[in-house]
Motif scaffolding. Sequence first.
Motif, PDB file in Angstrom:
ATOM      1  N   PRO A   1       0.808  -1.228   0.000  1.00  0.00           N
ATOM      2  CA  PRO A   1       0.000   0.000   0.000  1.00  0.00           C
ATOM      3  C   PRO A   1       0.836   1.270   0.000  1.00  0.00           C
ATOM      4  N   GLN A   2       2.089   1.174   0.408  1.00  0.00           N
ATOM      5  CA  GLN A   2       2.929   2.373   0.420  1.00  0.00           C
ATOM      6  C   GLN A   2       3.318   2.838  -0.985  1.00  0.00           C
ATOM      7  N   VAL A   3       3.210   1.939  -1.987  1.00  0.00           N
ATOM      8  CA  VAL A   3       3.621   2.273  -3.349  1.00  0.00           C
ATOM      9  C   VAL A   3       2.394   2.643  -4.163  1.00  0.00           C
ATOM     10  N   ARG A   4       2.349   3.870  -4.621  1.00  0.00           N
ATOM     11  CA  ARG A   4       1.220   4.369  -5.404  1.00  0.00           C
ATOM     12  C   ARG A   4       1.701   4.733  -6.805  1.00  0.00           C
ATOM     13  N   MET A   5       1.104   4.130  -7.822  1.00  0.00           N
ATOM     14  CA  MET A   5       1.411   4.465  -9.208  1.00  0.00           C
ATOM     15  C   MET A   5       0.467   5.570  -9.671  1.00  0.00           C
ATOM     16  N   ILE A   6       1.033   6.590 -10.297  1.00  0.00           N
ATOM     17  CA  ILE A   6       0.279   7.774 -10.708  1.00  0.00           C
ATOM     18  C   ILE A   6       0.380   7.921 -12.222  1.00  0.00           C
ATOM     19  N   HIS A   7      -0.761   8.115 -12.854  1.00  0.00           N
ATOM     20  CA  HIS A   7      -0.787   8.259 -14.310  1.00  0.00           C
ATOM     21  C   HIS A   7      -0.107   9.556 -14.733  1.00  0.00           C
ATOM     22  N   GLY A   8       0.590   9.492 -15.859  1.00  0.00           N
ATOM     23  CA  GLY A   8       1.223  10.681 -16.416  1.00  0.00           C
ATOM     24  C   GLY A   8       0.599  11.084 -17.741  1.00  0.00           C
ATOM     25  N   PRO A   9       1.187  12.079 -18.408  1.00  0.00           N
ATOM     26  CA  PRO A   9       0.603  12.615 -19.652  1.00  0.00           C
ATOM     27  C   PRO A   9       1.133  11.940 -20.912  1.00  0.00           C
ATOM     28  N   GLY A  10       1.629  10.710 -20.788  1.00  0.00           N
ATOM     29  CA  GLY A  10       2.295  10.074 -21.915  1.00  0.00           C
ATOM     30  C   GLY A  10       1.390   9.358 -22.893  1.00  0.00           C
ATOM     31  N   CYS A  11       0.247   9.926 -23.207  1.00  0.00           N
ATOM     32  CA  CYS A  11      -0.657   9.399 -24.236  1.00  0.00           C
ATOM     33  C   CYS A  11      -0.766  10.467 -25.314  1.00  0.00           C
ATOM     34  N   PRO A  12      -0.223  10.236 -26.509  1.00  0.00           N
ATOM     35  CA  PRO A  12      -0.170  11.305 -27.523  1.00  0.00           C
ATOM     36  C   PRO A  12      -1.531  11.817 -27.961  1.00  0.00           C
ATOM     37  N   VAL A  13      -2.540  10.944 -28.000  1.00  0.00           N
ATOM     38  CA  VAL A  13      -3.883  11.388 -28.359  1.00  0.00           C
ATOM     39  C   VAL A  13      -4.485  12.204 -27.220  1.00  0.00           C
ATOM     40  N   CYS A  14      -4.243  11.767 -25.992  1.00  0.00           N
ATOM     41  CA  CYS A  14      -4.836  12.435 -24.834  1.00  0.00           C
ATOM     42  C   CYS A  14      -4.342  13.861 -24.657  1.00  0.00           C
ATOM     43  N   VAL A  15      -3.066  14.109 -24.922  1.00  0.00           N
ATOM     44  CA  VAL A  15      -2.512  15.435 -24.654  1.00  0.00           C
ATOM     45  C   VAL A  15      -2.781  16.421 -25.788  1.00  0.00           C
ATOM     46  N   LEU A  16      -3.357  15.945 -26.888  1.00  0.00           N
ATOM     47  CA  LEU A  16      -3.679  16.833 -28.001  1.00  0.00           C
ATOM     48  C   LEU A  16      -4.888  17.682 -27.624  1.00  0.00           C
ATOM     49  N   PRO A  17      -4.751  19.002 -27.576  1.00  0.00           N
ATOM     50  CA  PRO A  17      -5.879  19.843 -27.147  1.00  0.00           C
ATOM     51  C   PRO A  17      -6.968  19.933 -28.213  1.00  0.00           C
ATOM     52  N   ILE A  18      -8.149  20.296 -27.793  1.00  0.00           N
ATOM     53  CA  ILE A  18      -9.306  20.352 -28.694  1.00  0.00           C
ATOM     54  C   ILE A  18      -9.043  21.276 -29.879  1.00  0.00           C
ATOM     55  N   GLY A  19      -8.339  22.376 -29.631  1.00  0.00           N
ATOM     56  CA  GLY A  19      -8.082  23.325 -30.706  1.00  0.00           C
ATOM     57  C   GLY A  19      -7.329  22.723 -31.875  1.00  0.00           C
TER      58      GLY A  19
ATOM     59  N   PHE B   1      -2.223  14.192 -40.721  1.00  0.00           N
ATOM     60  CA  PHE B   1      -2.387  14.744 -39.377  1.00  0.00           C
ATOM     61  C   PHE B   1      -1.435  13.973 -38.463  1.00  0.00           C
ATOM     62  N   ALA B   2      -0.254  14.525 -38.240  1.00  0.00           N
ATOM     63  CA  ALA B   2       0.811  13.825 -37.518  1.00  0.00           C
ATOM     64  C   ALA B   2       0.755  14.148 -36.033  1.00  0.00           C
ATOM     65  N   ILE B   3       0.701  13.107 -35.203  1.00  0.00           N
ATOM     66  CA  ILE B   3       0.724  13.288 -33.752  1.00  0.00           C
ATOM     67  C   ILE B   3       1.725  12.306 -33.155  1.00  0.00           C
ATOM     68  N   GLY B   4       2.042  12.511 -31.886  1.00  0.00           N
ATOM     69  CA  GLY B   4       2.858  11.533 -31.192  1.00  0.00           C
ATOM     70  C   GLY B   4       4.110  12.124 -30.583  1.00  0.00           C
ATOM     71  N   PHE B   5       4.735  11.308 -29.732  1.00  0.00           N
ATOM     72  CA  PHE B   5       5.993  11.670 -29.099  1.00  0.00           C
ATOM     73  C   PHE B   5       7.157  11.320 -30.032  1.00  0.00           C
ATOM     74  N   GLU B   6       8.334  11.223 -29.479  1.00  0.00           N
ATOM     75  CA  GLU B   6       9.531  11.006 -30.295  1.00  0.00           C
ATOM     76  C   GLU B   6       9.499   9.689 -31.071  1.00  0.00           C
ATOM     77  N   THR B   7       8.667   8.758 -30.658  1.00  0.00           N
ATOM     78  CA  THR B   7       8.591   7.469 -31.336  1.00  0.00           C
ATOM     79  C   THR B   7       8.079   7.589 -32.758  1.00  0.00           C
TER      80      THR B   7
END
Length: 378
Positions: free
Chosen positions: A54-72, A139-145
């Motif tokens: 229980p002492q170890v908590r995994m926290i989600h980060g922003p590493g989803c290329p579709v998720c971090v793309l803003p609506i604009g 329409f190109a998206i994504g991180f360095e990969t």
Amino acid sequence: MKYIDEFRDGELARGLARAIAAEVHPERSYRLMEFCGGHTHAISRYGLQDLLPPQVRMIHGPGCPVCVLPIGRIDSAIELATRHGAMLCTYADTLRVPASGGLSLYKARAQGADVRMVYSCDDALALAEANPGREVVFFAIGFETTTPPTASVIRKASERGLKNFSVFCNHVLTPAAMTHIMQAQTGPDAVALDGFVGPAHVSTVIGYAAYQAFAEHYRKPVVIAGFEPLDMMQAILMLVRQVNDGRAVIENQFTRAVSREGNLKAQALVAQIFTLRDAFDWRGLGEVPASALRIRDEYVEFDAERRFGLDYRQVPDHKACECAAILRGQKRPQDCKVFGTVCTPDHPIGACMVSSEGACAAHYTYGRFRAADQQDTL
């Protein structure tokens, strides 16, 4: 299957869980962010959080290329296909992300826009060659990969003299996002973190040395990990040991694929075609300096933003959606009031439920939200 089943051995996973439990100090907490959405899915799919103390908590980060793309940016893509009449080509997940006015690229296609799903950017290039009378935009998206393949098609288009092909570039950078998260440690978006599980595929391109300055400056350990359950468990053990020792160095668990320097040929290709933007708007993080790429002036004829005069504007997320806070690590998917009710993979309200790497999609698909009644006591 050789080299896959070996990394999914349940008994070995339980052994690593026992090793982690033995290393954990019972009086303290360990808050570890898995940056990559692929890691989030591995944790949910294999129930790894249930194996951790229980002492170890995994926290989600922003590493989803579709998720971090803003609506604009989605709105701009729709504009290319509607107002400018371009044949817009992109990857599958991007088509379903909600945009302004209840639209998405899927819905724009249903209304007559020429929007195509492709499996690679080379598919878009082939469509441009097969349709010389049409403007074709990738329409190109994504991180360095995914950046090197985009660079490759721009160079091919230049070499072949294609005049009807361009790229709407939305490639973003991992270290800049990690830095932005740490810089928010004292602000209203602060999330206490003890270490990072570094991305796998990104690191095959940029190498694990790319995170060295980050670890030294912010004194947070980073362990590059593969996507299999044993990869994750071993990386968590390595992080716990670093936290206990007061160390903050880069360690590479994913030695079978990641090197110190990364893919130098891919890096050179990206540097030839792209340059840094001054800033870029991220969903959840806001405007992040030097966090994305644009097409160099030498290849301006292939830059859809400049070819079509796109004018980006910020658009707020749906009021009921907590995607932004989830991407910052402030909230979990089950903290969102519409998660699993109004917002599902079939009818997503936010990008985190759309993407195959999204945190909400992971929790919904693999049932981790059923533990929502367990209070976070860390």
